[in-house]
Design a protein around this motif. Structure first.
Motif, PDB file in Angstrom:
ATOM      1  N   CYS A  58      42.376  11.244  46.018  1.00  0.00           N
ATOM      2  CA  CYS A  58      41.024  10.903  45.625  1.00  0.00           C
ATOM      3  C   CYS A  58      40.699   9.537  46.183  1.00  0.00           C
ATOM      4  N   ALA A  59      39.412   9.322  46.468  1.00  0.00           N
ATOM      5  CA  ALA A  59      38.997   8.032  47.008  1.00  0.00           C
ATOM      6  C   ALA A  59      39.473   6.903  46.096  1.00  0.00           C
ATOM      7  N   PRO A 297      38.267  14.798  39.605  1.00  0.00           N
ATOM      8  CA  PRO A 297      37.728  13.638  38.887  1.00  0.00           C
ATOM      9  C   PRO A 297      38.000  13.660  37.383  1.00  0.00           C
ATOM     10  N   SER A 322      36.251  17.522  44.730  1.00  0.00           N
ATOM     11  CA  SER A 322      35.340  16.639  43.993  1.00  0.00           C
ATOM     12  C   SER A 322      34.631  17.329  42.827  1.00  0.00           C
ATOM     13  N   TYR A 324      31.648  18.435  43.160  1.00  0.00           N
ATOM     14  CA  TYR A 324      30.334  17.814  43.352  1.00  0.00           C
ATOM     15  C   TYR A 324      29.216  18.683  42.770  1.00  0.00           C
ATOM     16  N   VAL A 331      29.881  12.017  40.574  1.00  0.00           N
ATOM     17  CA  VAL A 331      30.921  12.154  41.599  1.00  0.00           C
ATOM     18  C   VAL A 331      30.324  12.487  42.973  1.00  0.00           C
ATOM     19  N   ARG A 332      30.915  11.888  44.010  1.00  0.00           N
ATOM     20  CA  ARG A 332      30.406  12.102  45.366  1.00  0.00           C
ATOM     21  C   ARG A 332      31.228  13.151  46.114  1.00  0.00           C
ATOM     22  N   ALA A 335      35.118  12.959  47.007  1.00  0.00           N
ATOM     23  CA  ALA A 335      35.737  11.979  46.098  1.00  0.00           C
ATOM     24  C   ALA A 335      37.216  12.297  45.912  1.00  0.00           C
ATOM     25  N   CYS A 336      37.552  13.570  45.892  1.00  0.00           N
ATOM     26  CA  CYS A 336      38.947  14.008  45.918  1.00  0.00           C
ATOM     27  C   CYS A 336      39.053  15.024  47.053  1.00  0.00           C
TER      28      CYS A 336
END
Ligand code: AMP
Ligand code: FE
Ligand code: FE
Ligand code: ZN
Length: 360
Positions: A58-59, A297, A322, A324, A331-332, A335-336
């Motif tokens: 993840c980011a 997330p 993510s 998303y 969450v973007r 993101a993961c």
């Protein structure tokens, strides 16, 4: 980006639904047979050509970059939502956002529907691969009436498979009635939300609690979706109504029979309600589950470490995504992310279809 190696044994049936008939291409702006590859060759998973390898992650946790001076992080996000369910980007917008976010591979996984696939495929941009999928509403049923709701991701299955199609329709219809029932419960307590507005917000998409949340925000009842989910829309709220689900073992069988691959979505997202134990995950693995979301997330770092061990012990493919939902969640995209190795392993399990690849 080069074409992605796949294990296609037949052309996905739905790839013919739109686009230039001559080349069998699903992309409306296709410039010819070479622009979009409806893959025909069987390749080993190692044929995935992404260049430098990056780790799943993840980011927030600093997903790794590949080695060497030319290393570029390969970005694979296998869980996103569009307006075909409870996301806010249309499938076409989602594809554009995925490109802008620097993704190499994006899966569209709307709740209980495959309705966004064709639009996303038609909007595909050079260098981006689309993995069509669905997030199925499921439940595990245990002894003494035990029941735990869970989400199962199905990728690359045949959307024309009659049994699975009927199940998707049943789940979507139930969500509509359930959405109305939640609205009725809220209204009975004087909360000013109307089904007409919720239905308008959902449009043709699968109805979900986020649509009710949007209506609650619009009506000034709450300030945000988070606030709505923390109380009025929570599964523990007195207004809550359960939606229909598929027995997870039935879902695994149907998705596998329809040629798809499966992944257990956010297995430890406890904030949403009760979760199943490791023994259930083991039973799912024995029933044909392919992958499991490790990086998500909603998972703590301890959850991720634990799920990483579970995946290794059970031979499940560890994924990162993510989930998303556009503006409906903070969450973007990306993101993961999922590692290229895990992605290749997942594709190697598929027998019916293939990702849609747009090459330059
Ligand atoms: P439903 O599928 O109708 O039961 O609603 C659950 C959906 O709401 C899931 O897709 C979640 O991603 C989404 N969701 C859960 N919590 C939140 C939140 N705090 N804000 C926005 N969406 C949420
Ligand atoms: Fe959702
Ligand atoms: Fe989910
Ligand atoms: Zn989801």
């Amino acid at each position: 980006m080069a074409a992605v190696g796949t294990v296609v044994r037949s052309r996905p049936p739905w790839i013919m639904e739109s686009g230039c008939a001559a080349s069998g291409c699903a992309v409306s702006r296709c410039t010819g047979p070479t622009a979009v590859r409806a893959p025909t060759a069987v390749r080993a998973p190692t044929a995935v050509r992404f260049g430098p390898v990056s780790a799943r992650g993840c980011a927030a946790s600093g997903g790794a970059a590949g080695p060497g001076p030319y290393a570029r992080r390969v970005r694979i996000d296998l869980h996103t939502h569009s307006t075909a369910s409870d996301g806010t980007d249309t499938p076409a917008e989602l594809v554009r956002q995925a490109k802008a976010a620097g993704l190499d591979v994006v899966a569209l996984t709307d709740h209980d529907t495959a309705a966004g696939w064709a639009e996303a495929a038609a909007a595909l941009l050079a260098g981006l691969t689309l993995v069509p999928g669905t997030e199925f509403s499921c439940a595990w049923f245990g002894p003494n009436g035990a029941r735990v709701g869970l989400h199962l991701l199905g990728y690359l299955y045949d959307p024309d498979d009659a049994e699975l199609q009927a199940e998707r329709r049943r789940l979507r219809e139930s969500r509509r009635g359930r959405g109305q029932a939640i609205v009725n419960n809220l209204r009975a307590d004087g909360i000013p939300v109307t089904w007409e507005r919720v239905a308008e917000l959902a449009g043709d998409g699968t109805v979900g609690r986020p649509h009710i949340g949007q209506a609650l925000v619009e009506a000034g009842v709450v300030d945000s979706l988070d606030e709505a989910f923390a109380d009025l829309l929570s599964s523990r709220s007195k207004y809550y109504v359960r939606k229909a689900d598929m027995d997870v073992f039935v879902a695994l069988r149907l998705i596998n029979t329809a040629g798809g691959v499966t992944a257990f979505a956010h297995p430890l997202a406890r904030r949403r309600g009760p979760v199943v134990g490791d023994e259930v995950i083991a039973d799912m693995a024995a029933a044909g589950l392919d992958g499991i979301e490790v990086d998500h997330p909603d998972h703590s770092f301890a959850d991720r470490a634990h799920l990483s061990d579970v995946a290794a012990n059970l031979g499940l493919i560890p994924l990162g995504s993510s989930d998303y939902h556009g503006r409906n969640k903070a969450v973007r995209l990306g993101a993961c992310t999922t590692s290229p190795e895990a992605y290749a392993d997942l594709l190697a399990r598929n027998t019916a279809s293939s990702p849609i690849v747009f090459t330059t």
